[in-house]
Design a protein around this motif. Structure first.
Motif, PDB file in Angstrom:
ATOM      1  N   ASP A 195     -43.217 -10.076  -8.369  1.00 56.29           N
ATOM      2  CA  ASP A 195     -43.623  -9.565  -6.725  1.00 56.29           C
ATOM      3  C   ASP A 195     -43.377  -8.197  -7.867  1.00 56.29           C
ATOM      4  O   ASP A 195     -42.740  -7.742  -8.460  1.00 56.29           O
ATOM      5  N   ASP A 223     -51.787  -2.315  -2.344  1.00 54.74           N
ATOM      6  CA  ASP A 223     -50.680  -2.539  -2.132  1.00 54.74           C
ATOM      7  C   ASP A 223     -49.680  -2.008  -1.670  1.00 54.74           C
ATOM      8  O   ASP A 223     -48.766  -1.626  -0.379  1.00 54.74           O
ATOM      9  N   SER A 227     -51.320  -6.214  -6.698  1.00 54.64           N
ATOM     10  CA  SER A 227     -52.534  -5.344  -6.888  1.00 54.64           C
ATOM     11  C   SER A 227     -51.742  -4.282  -7.459  1.00 54.64           C
ATOM     12  O   SER A 227     -51.045  -2.948  -6.829  1.00 54.64           O
ATOM     13  N   SER A 251     -51.975 -13.790  -8.495  1.00 54.75           N
ATOM     14  CA  SER A 251     -51.669 -14.510  -8.819  1.00 54.75           C
ATOM     15  C   SER A 251     -51.652 -15.427  -9.527  1.00 54.75           C
ATOM     16  O   SER A 251     -53.179 -15.717 -10.937  1.00 54.75           O
ATOM     17  N   LYS A 289     -47.140 -13.018  -8.301  1.00 55.14           N
ATOM     18  CA  LYS A 289     -47.188 -12.730  -6.791  1.00 55.14           C
ATOM     19  C   LYS A 289     -47.823 -11.878  -6.448  1.00 55.14           C
ATOM     20  O   LYS A 289     -47.764 -10.912  -6.228  1.00 55.14           O
ATOM     21  N   ASN A 290     -49.458 -12.334  -5.938  1.00 53.65           N
ATOM     22  CA  ASN A 290     -50.102 -11.887  -5.348  1.00 53.65           C
ATOM     23  C   ASN A 290     -49.816 -10.027  -5.969  1.00 53.65           C
ATOM     24  O   ASN A 290     -49.598  -8.958  -4.596  1.00 53.65           O
ATOM     25  N   ARG A 325     -56.882  -7.198  -8.351  1.00 55.96           N
ATOM     26  CA  ARG A 325     -56.507  -7.315  -7.298  1.00 55.96           C
ATOM     27  C   ARG A 325     -55.876  -9.263  -6.684  1.00 55.96           C
ATOM     28  O   ARG A 325     -56.501  -9.807  -7.000  1.00 55.96           O
ATOM     29  N   ASN A 326     -55.321  -8.768  -6.063  1.00 54.85           N
ATOM     30  CA  ASN A 326     -54.144  -9.953  -5.341  1.00 54.85           C
ATOM     31  C   ASN A 326     -53.813 -10.684  -6.419  1.00 54.85           C
ATOM     32  O   ASN A 326     -54.445 -12.387  -6.129  1.00 54.85           O
ATOM     33  N   GLY A 341     -56.560 -14.705  -7.847  1.00 49.49           N
ATOM     34  CA  GLY A 341     -57.214 -12.814  -6.968  1.00 49.49           C
ATOM     35  C   GLY A 341     -58.176 -12.955  -8.765  1.00 49.49           C
ATOM     36  O   GLY A 341     -58.283 -13.940  -9.269  1.00 49.49           O
TER      37      GLY A 341
END
Lengths: 219, 279
Positions: free
Chosen positions: B251, B23, B53, B40, B50-51, B37-38, B93
């Protein structure tokens, strides 16, 4: 246990690359002047085509030094080593350019020109090549005792350059139809003189590296 | 390689692995051992990560940097399920390790932590003799006693500690200096022959000389291990890591090759942070 071993190894590698580029410039100058005397157009053409190699090597040295500055936060002599490597590699790249310019002059003269190449150009080349050896040794050993020798040799090259231009000027007066050829050999002596000037710059960079202060070897 | 899976299905077909995209980076190829992967991570209602990858490359050092509270330690601790100790922690995730999602509830976390070892901020040797600090974990894991001496010596050598303490293996580990204690903790983790080492600010409690020794050690160890390190010290991340992830407020702002990130970051927030202009 010595600390920062990996950084020290990277600095050593950078130093080797600088020294290798210096050896390259010596070869370029020697070969280009030989090609000039022998009217060897094929070799002259090859020198021109290979110039990009030295540009790329300079770029690689600069990139490596930049990454080391960003990643390793060098200070004191380590920082000066990196700054010196950037400055010296810039001089070396320009020195290789002067070799290329001599090759261009050889191509311009062609293999059937009416003039003989001034013998002093060979003498200038030999001094310039010996200056490369001295500079590399000084850089490798971080030894500043050679610096004055470089300046003296540069003065000698300047003196020979003056003699060549004076002779060629007289030649143009008597051979106005050959002026374009005579000018090419005059340019050649000018390229060697500039080559030697860059070596005094390198001497100044080594003085800066070792002493941490700026010097002007031309004073 | 990984023997931690009990009943979990392989969540990734080979084709999916090949098709993965990252990402936060345009880097085309990473030789990853771990794939986040993604991911959280939550503490109750608070989302700390947060999410995210990103890959963690094999035999490379990956650094996590960012201001306090950005989620970097939480993220690191998730990789060997240390956050399981916190009742309100939960995840979304996946973390793919050798084709297995190690966040799967069926994973044997003790076996996982043997393969993915961890060293913490404060040196925490057992109040036992130096030698027993190494052998204790081996015995706990039921490893053979016959080659204990060999494992102790090799682990201490790998941690660049052997020459300093080989004549005092019976002394208390607490008699060692802070830097030696931290290298002993690294040796203790290495004794279990992990694939991955997670280092959570391993030098923040050490003096500059001891820190430099640990930094050199990390760069030596990456030949044999995959290393992920959290550090408050950006300069340290720059010096020793191959890849760097910059996190802010949970993030992942930027991930990439450390040389690129520290000379030409893609994100303004990364540039502001690494140049000390972050407000």
């Amino acid at each position: 246990m010595q600390t920062r071993r990996f950084f020290n190894e990277e600095l050593q590698q950078l130093k080797l690359e600088v020294e290798e580029l210096a050896e390259d410039t010596k070869k370029v100058l020697t070969t280009s002047v030989e090609a000039l005397y022998n009217s060897d157009l094929k070799t002259a053409q090859r020198i021109i085509e290979e110039d990009h190699i030295y540009n790329e090597k300079e770029q690689h040295i600069n990139d490596s030094a930049l990454v080391m500055i960003a990643k390793q936060q060098p200070v004191a002599s380590d920082l000066r080593r990196l700054i010196a490597a950037i400055k010296i590699s810039s001089d070396l790249e320009r020195m290789a350019d002067h070799g290329k310019n001599i090759a261009k002059a050889t191509l311009f003269l062609g293999d059937d020109h009416p003039i003989s190449i001034h013998s002093t150009i060979k003498e200038m080349t030999e001094i310039a090549v010996s200056m490369v050896d001295i500079a590399v040794k000084g850089y490798h050993n971080e030894d500043i005792s050679f610096a004055r020798v470089l300046a003296e040799k540069d003065d000698k090259v300047d003196e020979l350059y003056g003699r060549v231009t004076k002779d060629l000027l007289e030649l143009t007066a008597n051979n106005p139809d050959q002026i374009q050829y005579i000018m090419q050999t005059a340019y050649t002596s000018r390229y060697i003189e500039r080559f030697a000037d860059h070596l005094t710059n390198i001497g100044e960079s080594i003085l800066y590296l070792v002493k941490g202060v700026s010097y002007d070897l031309n004073e | 390689m990984l023997k931690v899976k009990k009943h979990a299905e392989n969540n990734y077909g080979e084709s999916q692995t090949k098709e993965r995209t990252l990402d936060k980076t345009n880097e085309p190829e990473f030789n990853s051992l771990l794939d986040l992967r993604n991911l959280s991570v939550y503490y109750g209602d608070h989302q700390a990560v947060k999410n995210v990858s990103m890959p963690i490359e094999k035999n490379k050092v990956t650094a996590f940097i960012g201001p306090s509270g950005c989620g970097k330690s939480t993220l690191l601790r998730t990789i060997n399920r240390m956050n399981d100790q916190i009742p309100i922690a939960h995840y979304d995730g996946e973390i793919n390790y050798d084709g297995v999602n190690i966040l799967n509830k069926d994973i044997d976390v003790v076996a996982l932590r043997k393969e993915i070892g961890m060293v913490f901020q404060e040196p925490n040797p057992f109040p036992k003799p130096i030698r027993k600090n190494i052998t204790h974990a081996l015995k706990f894991m039921g490893m053979a006693k016959s080659n204990m001496n060999e494992i102790v010596e090799n682990s201490l050598k790998q941690a660049a500690l052997w020459d300093e303490i080989k004549d005092r293996l019976g002394d208390s580990a607490l008699s060692l200096s802070g830097g030696q204690q931290q290298r002993l903790c690294i040796a203790r983790a290495l004794a279990l022959q992990p694939n991955v080492l997670l280092l959570d600010e391993p030098t923040s409690a050490l003096d500059p000389i001891s820190s430099a020794k640990v930094e050199d050690l990390v760069m030596e160890l990456k030949q044999h291990y995959t290393i992920a390190i959290v550090t408050h010290n950006m300069e340290q991340a720059a010096r020793i890591s191959d890849n760097t992830a910059f996190l802010y407020n949970g993030d992942l702002i930027e991930f990439g090759n450390t040389s690129d990130l520290f000379t030409n970051p893609k994100e303004q927030r990364t540039e502001d942070y690494i140049s000390g202009k972050f407000s």
